[in-house]
Design an enzyme around this catalytic site. Structure first.
Site, PDB file in Angstrom:
ATOM      1  N   CYS A 194      41.898  45.726  31.922  1.00 26.35           N
ATOM      2  CA  CYS A 194      42.010  44.924  32.713  1.00 26.35           C
ATOM      3  C   CYS A 194      43.071  43.453  32.805  1.00 26.35           C
ATOM      4  CB  CYS A 194      40.653  44.167  31.910  1.00 26.35           C
ATOM      5  SG  CYS A 194      39.942  43.182  32.821  1.00 26.35           S
TER       6      CYS A 194
ATOM      7  N   ASP B 281      32.154  40.750  25.335  1.00 26.11           N
ATOM      8  CA  ASP B 281      33.290  40.199  25.512  1.00 26.11           C
ATOM      9  C   ASP B 281      32.618  38.985  24.376  1.00 26.11           C
ATOM     10  OD1 ASP B 281      35.935  39.778  25.439  1.00 26.11           O
ATOM     11  OD2 ASP B 281      35.162  39.130  27.750  1.00 26.11           O
TER      12      ASP B 281
HETATM   13  O1  LIG Z   1      41.574  38.220  31.985  1.00 23.92           O
HETATM   14  C1  LIG Z   1      41.098  37.350  31.966  1.00 23.92           C
HETATM   15  O2  LIG Z   1      41.886  36.525  32.443  1.00 23.92           O
HETATM   16  C2  LIG Z   1      39.851  36.980  32.740  1.00 23.92           C
HETATM   17  C3  LIG Z   1      39.339  35.373  33.057  1.00 23.92           C
HETATM   18  C4  LIG Z   1      38.671  35.391  33.614  1.00 23.92           C
HETATM   19  C5  LIG Z   1      37.150  36.051  33.976  1.00 23.92           C
HETATM   20  C6  LIG Z   1      37.306  37.339  32.830  1.00 23.92           C
HETATM   21  C7  LIG Z   1      38.479  37.999  32.381  1.00 23.92           C
HETATM   22  N1  LIG Z   1      38.902  38.499  32.026  1.00 23.92           N
HETATM   23  C8  LIG Z   1      38.176  40.126  31.851  1.00 23.92           C
HETATM   24  C9  LIG Z   1      37.956  41.118  30.715  1.00 23.92           C
HETATM   25  O3  LIG Z   1      37.207  41.863  31.579  1.00 23.92           O
HETATM   26  C10 LIG Z   1      39.459  41.241  30.034  1.00 23.92           C
HETATM   27  O4  LIG Z   1      39.011  42.252  28.910  1.00 23.92           O
HETATM   28  C11 LIG Z   1      38.300  40.438  28.783  1.00 23.92           C
HETATM   29  O5  LIG Z   1      37.414  39.496  28.373  1.00 23.92           O
HETATM   30  C12 LIG Z   1      38.673  40.861  27.448  1.00 23.92           C
HETATM   31  O6  LIG Z   1      40.552  40.757  27.132  1.00 23.92           O
HETATM   32  P1  LIG Z   1      40.995  40.538  25.781  1.00 23.92           P
HETATM   33  O7  LIG Z   1      40.018  39.565  23.778  1.00 23.92           O
HETATM   34  O8  LIG Z   1      42.523  39.068  25.950  1.00 23.92           O
HETATM   35  O9  LIG Z   1      40.889  42.269  24.998  1.00 23.92           O
END
Ligand SMILES: O=C(O)c1ccccc1NCC(=O)[C@H](O)[C@H](O)COP(=O)(O)O
Length: 222
Positions: free
Chosen positions: A6, A133
């Site tokens: 993502c 998440d």
């Molecule tokens: O990634 C962002 O900045 C974000 C902002 C607002 C809503 C959702 C967002 N991300 C969503 C995702 O699917 C990410 O991959 C997920 O939160 C996992 O993130 P991480 O902990 O950094 O792997």
């Protein structure tokens, strides 16, 4: 197993990540995120993927957006999946489904307590996929925090579900020993900086996944 990476903001990185084996790429359509990409940029990246024949899913990530806006971005960006990452109600999901019947609907939950996991039940049958998440009081996603994994012990769903939240090439093995999600989702764990993916880390991730699943197909693992 599905592997969603993502927060894609650059065409060349998207194509390399698809080539490495990602089955879904996520585009952040939330303006306050440092990973935000405009619909025109999404279209450019997606055109590049399609031109090179990559069949991975193209997921638009929204948080409490207007339905018309979601539909506009889906159409413009040639997206085939939406991820609802805010406080969208079951009724909202149901209505959006009727507007986008052929688009996969992923509902994300920021898991704070056992109650969050209970609330997931209302969405089973209404959406295609759940995404679990981590919770952060200030950020919606891409936090790099892991969910309190003890809360997920014994979690089962009738719906396909993706595990997210602070996953990295280092901890993914541990996560997959504990849980059997239908897929995983990573963002900051494979980044140099927000929106700039670290291709060596993505490669490392797929090496670990191969150890778990034997072989990596072009668009799926295991
Ligand atoms: O990634 C962002 O900045 C974000 C902002 C607002 C809503 C959702 C967002 N991300 C969503 C995702 O699917 C990410 O991959 C997920 O939160 C996992 O993130 P991480 O902990 O950094 O792997």
């Amino acid at each position: 197993m599905r592997v969603k990476i993502c927060g894609i903001t650059r065409g060349a990185q998207g194509r390399s990540i698809a080539q490495l084996g990602a089955s879904a790429l996520g585009f952040i359509c939330v303006e306050r995120s440092p990973r935000y990409v405009r619909p025109e940029q999404i279209r450019e990246i997606v055109d590049g993927l399609l031109a090179e024949g990559y069949g991975c899913d193209r997921v638009g990530v929204f948080a409490d957006a207007e339905m018309a806006e979601i539909c506009r971005v889906v159409e413009m960006g040639l997206l085939n999946a939406v991820q609802l990452h805010g406080s969208e109600s079951p009724e909202f999901c149901q209505q959006l489904r009727s507007m986008l019947p052929t688009v996969e609907m992923i509902k994300a939950f920021r898991v704070r307590s056992a109650e969050t996991l209970e609330s997931v039940r209302q969405y089973e049958g209404l959406v295609d996929t759940l995404l679990l998440d981590a919770y952060d009081p200030n950020l919606l996603g891409g936090t790099g925090h892991t969910i309190d994994w003890s809360l997920l012990q014994g979690f089962r769903s009738d719906c396909a579900w993706l595990l997210a939240g602070g996953l990295t090439p280092e901890n993914i093995g541990d996560a997959l020993e504990r849980f059997s999600p239908d897929g995983i989702d990573l963002s900051s764990g494979v980044e140099v900086a927000p929106g700039n993916k670290d291709l060596r880390k993505v490669e490392q991730l797929f090496e670990v996944l191969r150890r778990f699943h034997g072989a990596v197909a072009a668009d799926a693992v295991g």
